[in-house]
Design an enzyme around this catalytic site. Structure first.
Site, mmCIF file in Angstrom:
data_model
loop_
_atom_site.group_PDB
_atom_site.id
_atom_site.type_symbol
_atom_site.label_atom_id
_atom_site.label_comp_id
_atom_site.label_asym_id
_atom_site.label_seq_id
_atom_site.Cartn_x
_atom_site.Cartn_y
_atom_site.Cartn_z
ATOM 1 N N HIS A 76 0.831 -1.204 0.000
ATOM 2 C CA HIS A 76 0.000 0.000 0.000
ATOM 3 C C HIS A 76 0.864 1.252 0.000
ATOM 4 O O HIS A 76 1.931 1.304 0.620
ATOM 5 C CB HIS A 76 -0.987 0.002 1.161
ATOM 6 C CG HIS A 76 -0.407 0.060 2.535
ATOM 7 N ND1 HIS A 76 -0.115 1.256 3.169
ATOM 8 C CD2 HIS A 76 -0.072 -0.924 3.415
ATOM 9 C CE1 HIS A 76 0.365 1.004 4.378
ATOM 10 N NE2 HIS A 76 0.405 -0.308 4.555
ATOM 11 N N ASP A 78 -0.246 4.451 0.914
ATOM 12 C CA ASP A 78 -0.551 5.497 1.892
ATOM 13 C C ASP A 78 0.218 5.282 3.189
ATOM 14 O O ASP A 78 0.671 4.173 3.498
ATOM 15 C CB ASP A 78 -2.051 5.557 2.170
ATOM 16 C CG ASP A 78 -2.589 4.308 2.853
ATOM 17 O OD1 ASP A 78 -2.227 3.197 2.419
ATOM 18 O OD2 ASP A 78 -3.363 4.437 3.818
ATOM 19 N N ASP A 139 6.198 1.799 6.407
ATOM 20 C CA ASP A 139 4.879 1.174 6.307
ATOM 21 C C ASP A 139 4.045 2.005 5.335
ATOM 22 O O ASP A 139 3.439 2.998 5.728
ATOM 23 C CB ASP A 139 4.241 1.138 7.691
ATOM 24 C CG ASP A 139 2.853 0.510 7.721
ATOM 25 O OD1 ASP A 139 2.493 -0.137 6.732
ATOM 26 O OD2 ASP A 139 2.145 0.686 8.729
ATOM 27 N N GLU A 173 -4.978 1.889 2.768
ATOM 28 C CA GLU A 173 -4.932 0.717 3.660
ATOM 29 C C GLU A 173 -4.981 1.132 5.117
ATOM 30 O O GLU A 173 -5.619 0.472 5.942
ATOM 31 C CB GLU A 173 -3.666 -0.093 3.367
ATOM 32 C CG GLU A 173 -3.614 -1.454 4.064
ATOM 33 C CD GLU A 173 -2.947 -1.437 5.431
ATOM 34 O OE1 GLU A 173 -2.953 -2.480 6.116
ATOM 35 O OE2 GLU A 173 -2.429 -0.363 5.842
ATOM 36 N N GLU A 174 -4.317 2.240 5.438
ATOM 37 C CA GLU A 174 -4.194 2.647 6.835
ATOM 38 C C GLU A 174 -5.525 3.095 7.446
ATOM 39 O O GLU A 174 -5.642 3.164 8.672
ATOM 40 C CB GLU A 174 -3.167 3.777 6.966
ATOM 41 C CG GLU A 174 -1.739 3.385 6.596
ATOM 42 C CD GLU A 174 -1.115 2.415 7.575
ATOM 43 O OE1 GLU A 174 -1.801 1.978 8.523
ATOM 44 O OE2 GLU A 174 0.067 2.069 7.385
ATOM 45 N N ASP A 196 3.935 -6.339 3.847
ATOM 46 C CA ASP A 196 3.468 -5.297 4.759
ATOM 47 C C ASP A 196 3.695 -5.669 6.217
ATOM 48 O O ASP A 196 3.090 -5.108 7.113
ATOM 49 C CB ASP A 196 1.973 -5.029 4.507
ATOM 50 C CG ASP A 196 1.461 -3.767 5.181
ATOM 51 O OD1 ASP A 196 2.281 -2.902 5.532
ATOM 52 O OD2 ASP A 196 0.232 -3.648 5.365
ATOM 53 N N HIS A 378 3.740 3.802 12.347
ATOM 54 C CA HIS A 378 2.702 4.782 12.721
ATOM 55 C C HIS A 378 3.207 5.863 13.670
ATOM 56 O O HIS A 378 2.398 6.609 14.211
ATOM 57 C CB HIS A 378 1.476 4.097 13.350
ATOM 58 C CG HIS A 378 0.719 3.224 12.403
ATOM 59 N ND1 HIS A 378 -0.592 2.874 12.614
ATOM 60 C CD2 HIS A 378 1.089 2.627 11.238
ATOM 61 C CE1 HIS A 378 -1.000 2.085 11.627
ATOM 62 N NE2 HIS A 378 0.014 1.928 10.778
#
Length: 405
Positions: A76, A78, A139, A173-174, A196, A378
């Site tokens: 992903h 994003d 990520d 995705e997030e 991922d 994150h």
């Protein structure tokens, strides 16, 4: 282009998704990287498209006469809304010596083995961090760089035998919407892998069952000088509701297969407020019980303070992909063998989170998750070893090779 240069190129682009948006992609900035990836694939001679929903899909035709399953690799584009993602300033620490790493954008901020002992497993390697003002974006831009690195190897080494290979890059995705409109039939893979995961060696085919819970608390505001027996402070009622949930089932007290209630936000005033949780459990029966318990807690609040005080909206987000992957366990076994060939010790474990692969598995595309190498996702302490990304790229090539054989 080497994998480090690719990674640095990708993290320079702000692709933070927007959970407040109802569009797809949720933020136009995500398309900058997705368009770049489509163009890079086309420049490599790979057939690639970018559709209106932000999905990049690409195909590398088979170069073998054997009947080989069509294998996909997905990442992903994003990054998480949980930390700033604009103007990322990477720090590259070569031959890491095991000491604390200063995150130079914030005086006194350090990535310290005393807090993050897993750093010591990567002494002697090249560590990439942000500068403390943003997340890094490993990520999942590490996963993107690994897939693109493998693609470049395949197209520049025609002697490398492979079946038909599918490549997918997704937005959002997030925020849990990464593959809502992903057309599995058009993608055309028999099986796929998301790149991922976290630490090198991680291999996952189980994830949480997931739900969101948003509870509106309606209070009653009167002047505090005349509030006795009249005021209902919605913030305090929200606090009381939170106290009804088991303290031992919070993320900071759980691990492995243990589920949780995670309080992620509260917004409002004395008159009214909204409280948001996420609910997680690997076991479907326990997951359903957690949702029921949230409703029961709201019922208790309503019985105490009046009907309509607590109004919950509980929505399922995704489910444990194990039931969809286990019937095709050979794809997990292939990944285990591919890691061993790359000199990586496989560690099969449950995901304490979710990936696009969970929803894809329920759409009919069994899709385990493989490490991308990053840690502390994150947040501003995110980091990734270069060597872990290189090993992940090697694992991709080994999976393709094993299926072709």
């Amino acid at each position: 282009m080497n994998i480090l240069d690719r990674f640095l190129r990708y993290v320079a682009i702000d692709t933070q998704s927007d959970e407040e948006s109802s569009s797809q992609p949720s933020a136009a900035r995500e398309l900058v990287l997705l368009q770049m990836l489509r163009d890079e694939l086309l420049e490599l001679g790979v057939q690639a498209t970018l559709d209106e929903y932000g999905y990049v899909m690409a195909t590398i035709p088979s170069n073998t006469d054997r009947q080989v399953p069509k294998i996909g690799f997905i990442a992903h584009a994003d990054t998480s809304p949980d930390a700033p993602g604009k103007d990322v300033k990477p720090q590259i620490i070569r031959d890491y010596d095991g000491s604390a790493i200063e995150l130079k954008g914030v005086p006194g901020m350090k990535l310290d083995p005393a807090d993050f002992p897993e750093l010591l497993a990567h002494k002697g390697e090249t560590i990439i961090t942000a500068d403390g003002t943003t997340l890094l974006g490993a990520d999942d831009k590490a996963g993107i760089a690994e897939i693109m690195d493998a693609v470049e190897y395949i197209v520049t080494h025609p002697e490398f035998k492979h079946g038909e290979i599918k490549i997918g890059f997704t937005p959002d995705e997030e925020i849990g919407r990464g593959v809502v409109k992903f057309d599995v039939e058009r993608f055309g893979a028999d099986f796929a892998y998301t790149m991922d995961g976290g630490e090198v060696g991680e291999l996952e085919y189980e994830n949480f069952n997931a739900a969101s819970a948003s509870v509106h608390i309606q209070g009653r505001n009167v002047h505090p000088g005349n509030a006795k027996d009249k005021m209902l402070n919605s913030i305090l009622i929200a606090q009381e509701l939170t106290s009804l949930l088991p303290a031992g089932q919070r993320p900071e007290h759980t691990e492995g297969y243990e589920g949780f209630f995670h309080l992620i936000g509260i917004k409002g005033s004395v008159e009214e407020c909204t409280v948001n949780w996420i609910i997680r459990d690997h076991d479907r029966a326990k997951f359903e019980r957690k949702k029921d318990f949230m409703q029961e807690c709201c019922n208790f609040i309503n019985a105490k303070y009046g009907s309509g005080t607590a109004t919950p909206v509980i929505k399922d987000q995704y489910y444990n992909m194990r039931e969809m992957v286990e019937p095709h366990y050979h794809i997990v076994e292939k990944a285990v063998e591919a890691m061993k060939l790359a000199g990586v010790t496989p560690r099969i474990q449950p995901i304490r989170g979710g990936t696009d692969g969970a929803n894809l598995s329920f759409k009919g595309l069994p899709c385990p998750n493989i490490f991308a190498g990053g840690l502390n996702f994150h947040g501003k302490y995110e980091w990734v070893p270069l060597e872990s990304m290189q090993k992940a790229s090697a694992v991709i090539l080994n999976i393709i090779k094993l299926f072709a054989e």
